[in-house]
Every structure is written in C-alpha cells, then in structure tokens.
Design an enzyme around this catalytic site. Structure first.
Site, PDB file in Angstrom:
ATOM      1  N   GLY A   1       0.800  -1.211   0.000  1.00 16.84           N
ATOM      2  CA  GLY A   1       0.000   0.000   0.000  1.00 16.84           C
ATOM      3  C   GLY A   1       0.840   1.271   0.000  1.00 16.84           C
TER       4      GLY A   1
ATOM      5  N   ASP B   1       8.935  -2.626   1.019  1.00 20.72           N
ATOM      6  CA  ASP B   1       8.966  -1.171   1.139  1.00 20.72           C
ATOM      7  C   ASP B   1       8.518  -0.865   2.559  1.00 20.72           C
ATOM      8  OD1 ASP B   1       8.975   1.528   0.764  1.00 20.72           O
ATOM      9  OD2 ASP B   1       7.315   1.579  -0.661  1.00 20.72           O
TER      10      ASP B   1
ATOM     11  N   CYS C   1      11.664   5.081   2.496  1.00 19.53           N
ATOM     12  CA  CYS C   1      11.642   6.492   2.096  1.00 19.53           C
ATOM     13  C   CYS C   1      12.222   7.310   3.239  1.00 19.53           C
ATOM     14  CB  CYS C   1      10.222   6.926   1.758  1.00 19.53           C
ATOM     15  SG  CYS C   1      10.192   8.545   0.948  1.00 19.53           S
TER      16      CYS C   1
END
Length: 473
Positions: free
Chosen positions: A295, A357, A410
């Site tokens: 997501g 991720d 990130c």
C-alpha cells in the site's frame, strides 16, 4: 508542537517601528477563501493528523477554488507547514508568551501571517490586515488584537534579519543553527547530517531542498501508456526513469492517461527502486514476485505492469484493508491480499523476487509531506527499526534460495537503512548484499555502495534508500 520541539534558538524581545494593520474605517472583517482554506488545512493537520497532500485537493475542490486562488491557498498552507519551526522562534520573540502557550487556533492564524510577511510577495499591510480578519472571524475579537500586535512586530524585519536574531551561532551550535535556519527539528537535522557523512554544506543543501516545492512526476504504466502519450499531454521526458515524465504545470488528473488509470503520479526514485529489483539476473526460474508492504500501490502498480509484460505473477499484500484496496485499484493482474508481512500468510521459499517497502519515518519525503517533520520524534526510530528488521527477515525467508530481495525505505536515516540491513544479515545469515548501484546505471551520485541512496538535492527525487540482497542456500 512547541517552539522548543521545533528547533531551539535565541529568544530576546526586540522592538522596532510599527507596522501597518487594519485599514482605517473598516469595521467588519472580510472572509478570504484562499486564506480560510489554508487555515482549515493547518487546523486539520494539528487536530486530526491529516495529511496535507491528501486533504488540500479535496478542500480546493469543495470550495471551488482554482487558478490563482488555489495556488495561493496551497502556497500559504504548505509554506507555513515547512517554515513552522522558524516561524515559532520568531513569534516567541514578538509575543509576550511562548508559542506553546498560545491557543492553537490562534497560533495557526499567526503562523499564516508570518509566512505571508516573510516569505511571500504579499504587501505587509495586506498580510497583517488579512490575518487579523482571519483571526477575528475564526477565533475571536480579542485573539485578532493579539495577532495584530505580534504581526506588527514581525513586520519590522525581513526574514534574513530575523534569522540573525533567532538562529543559534553556527560556531557554538551548528545543529541548532541549521535546524532553525531551515525549519527542521533538531533530531532530524542531526540524522540527516549523519546520513550525508557530516558535511555541513551538503546538510544545508539537503535541508534547503526539503523546503522547496517538488515538481510533479508521472509514470506511464508499461503496456498501458507511454511517455510519448504523457508528453503529448504537456509533460516532458524525465531524467532517469524510462517510464517517467515531469508535468511542469496543471492538474495531473487532467492528463487523459492519468484520468483513465493508465498512468499515475509517482516519484522517480520510487519507480527506479522497483525497476532495480527486476533487473537483477536470476538462475533457476523467475515466475513469482511479491510486494509485501504494497500500500498504497505505486510500486506494486509498476511491478504488476512489468510482470504482465514478462509473463510473471505478482502477489501484493498490505496489513491494512483500506491500503490493500488502493493496491487493487492500482494493479490489473496482481493477486492482492490483506496480510501482515512480518507473520506471512504465504509459504516460505516461494518467491523469486521480493520487495519490502518498509514503514519508516518518511524523512525522505519531507518536500511532499512538510507536516511529517513535526509529527515524528526520535523515539519513533527504534520502534520502527524493530518492525523493519522483522519485515526484512520475513522477506528473506519468503524468497527462494537464489532469489532476490529489495529492502526500500523512504528515509535516509542510518538507523532505518544500513543498520537494519547489516543487523539482519549478521544475525540471520543466508543473504548476500549486492551492489544496488550496478542496477541503476542511469543514475549517478548514489553513494559509495553497496547501497543506493537517492537525494532531493542531488537527484530531485525523494530520499529513497535501496538495498538488494540475494538469498543464499
């Protein structure tokens, strides 16, 4: 968020000549919809942890704002969120009470006024008058008088002169100086300095890049759209990704391929880390791919499109149902499930390529999510580190021997990147760290390896980190 939390600095009351306030003869405040919209966004961020980049388009649409009005509302809201730490230091000097003791609705109105005075071309008298009207309408008459008094003092100096007052001496407190000057919390400033190797000039460049408005990058899903189609719609080919294009202006939703779900908005580094995973050569077959924290679906969308072209199959999973639904909308052929990647619902040794991720502090996306810098604190790093380690260990177990895993965050924070990978490899074993830069030949400046680190000040992208690991027998 208090002034002390945002960034420590010197606070000493200063005088100065009087600024201009409400024009003579005006008795009733005027409602200014762009400023009210910016104010409502600030309040939503403060009261319910709203995400500015998600809420602002909705507010603009609901209120029928477009063109200059939409641009003004966006600049005021985002600019205030970026500069909040510095503005609170200035407000502390110009007020008889610290920011943390000012009623939050009033403080947000004053912050909007400070941004207009110090960082926009709005004339000082208009900035003060509009903010006083806003405070009177939204907070009260007494609050508007307080706002007027504070803003009159702020208006006596420009931004650079205020920095000379509120920012610590760089020789005595280099981190504090950078934190106040570039409006970042001290702990983030310190972490980013460490991530760039301690260079003060590069740290300053990185912090400054965090405060710049990012451009819009589009992705043409392979097999569904092309960069050429995006160019025909007004975009220009991107620097790095073969599937990316930059949109210089306008609404991305007005691009036909985006409106039809054949293209999307996605940062170029996000595209490239997913591409790197697909470029690592494999022996013994290449049939099943896994995106285990998929997501909201950006990387899964690219992997799904590539998998279709290469006759592969992607399984995309997310722990939260609403995020899994977003993944389902972004993909066409992938299997999408709701599952916890740390305790997987799939069997071990099953996948040829795995992307994790991992949830992180998001320090790499402060350009697009300016409020994130004020939402986290240093205590969140070790908490996330435990989850990141469990997810990476699970990803390695999910890959078959000889398969490859991409660990992505990130965030450039060393505790979320190198430390996680090296700790998992040391404790778990069974993994070889590959040189990720070898699979990103189109990009330079990614670091000394074996990891790849993107930077906003070097590459114009989010500060995305990539480690590639091959599962060994």
């Amino acid at each position: 968020m208090t002034g002390d939390d945002a960034a420590p600095g010197r606070r000493a009351a200063r005088g100065g000549r009087r600024g201009q306030g409400r024009p003579a003869g005006r008795t009733r405040p005027v409602r200014d919809e762009p400023r009210n919209t910016a104010y409502d966004l600030l309040r939503a961020v403060d009261e319910r942890d709203a995400y500015a980049n998600l809420l602002m388009p909705t507010l603009l649409r609901e209120r029928g704002l477009g063109g200059r009005d939409a641009a003004l509302a966006t600049e005021l809201a985002y600019g205030t969120l970026r500069g909040l730490g510095t503005y609170d230091e200035i407000i502390a000097v110009c007020s008889d009470r610290p920011p943390e003791r000012i009623d939050p609705p009033l403080l947000d109105a004053i912050r909007l006024g400070v941004h207009q005075l110090l960082k926009t071309r709005v004339p000082p008298h208009a900035a003060v008058s509009a903010t006083v009207d806003l405070a009177r309408l939204r907070v009260g008459v007494g609050a508007s008088k307080f706002a007027n008094a504070v803003l009159r003092k702020v208006a006596t100096r420009d931004y650079d002169r205020w920095l000379a007052i509120v920012a610590p001496d760089p020789a005595q407190d280099p981190i504090g100086h950078l934190a106040v000057t570039h409006s970042h919390p001290r702990w983030i400033t310190s972490a980013l300095r460490d991530a760039v190797g301690g260079d003060p000039e590069e740290t300053a460049a990185l912090l400054a890049a965090d405060n710049e408005r990012p451009g819009v990058t589009l992705i043409a899903w392979p097999g569904r759209s092309t960069v050429g189609e995006l160019v025909e719609a007004g975009a220009v080919p991107a620097r790095y990704s073969p599937y990316a294009a930059y949109l210089p202006e306008g609404d991305p939703g007005a691009v036909p391929a985006v409106a039809e779900g054949r293209a999307a908005v996605q940062d170029e580094a996000s595209q490239l880390v997913a591409l790197a995973l697909t470029r690592v050569p494999l022996e013994g077959g290449d049939r099943l791919w896994l995106d285990m924290c998929a997501g909201p679906g950006g990387k899964a969308g690219l992997l799904d499109a590539l998998a279709v072209q290469e006759d592969r199959h992607l399984l995309a999973s997310d722990q939260r149902f609403h995020r899994a639904r977003l993944v389902w909308r972004a993909t066409r052929a992938a299997g999408v499930i709701t599952a916890d990647g740390a305790t997987p619902a799939w069997r071990a040794d099953a996948f040829d390529r795995v992307l994790v991720d991992a949830p992180c502090t998001g320090l790499g996306a402060l350009r697009r999510r300016p409020e994130a810098r004020w939402r986290r604190d240093a205590a969140s790093v070790p908490e996330l580190g435990d989850l990141q380690r469990r997810l990476l260990g699970s990803a390695l177990s999910s890959a078959r021997p000889g398969g490859v895993v991409a660990y992505v965050t990130c965030s450039p924070h060393l505790a979320e990147t190198r430390a996680v990978v090296e700790d998992v490899v040391r404790r778990r074993g069974g993994a070889e760290v590959l040189d990720a830069r070898a699979y990103l030949d189109e990009v330079d400046g990614l670091g000394e390896g074996p990891y790849a680190q993107f930077w906003p000040h070097r590459h114009g992208t989010d500060a995305m980190f990539l480690a590639l690991l091959r599962r060994t027998p």
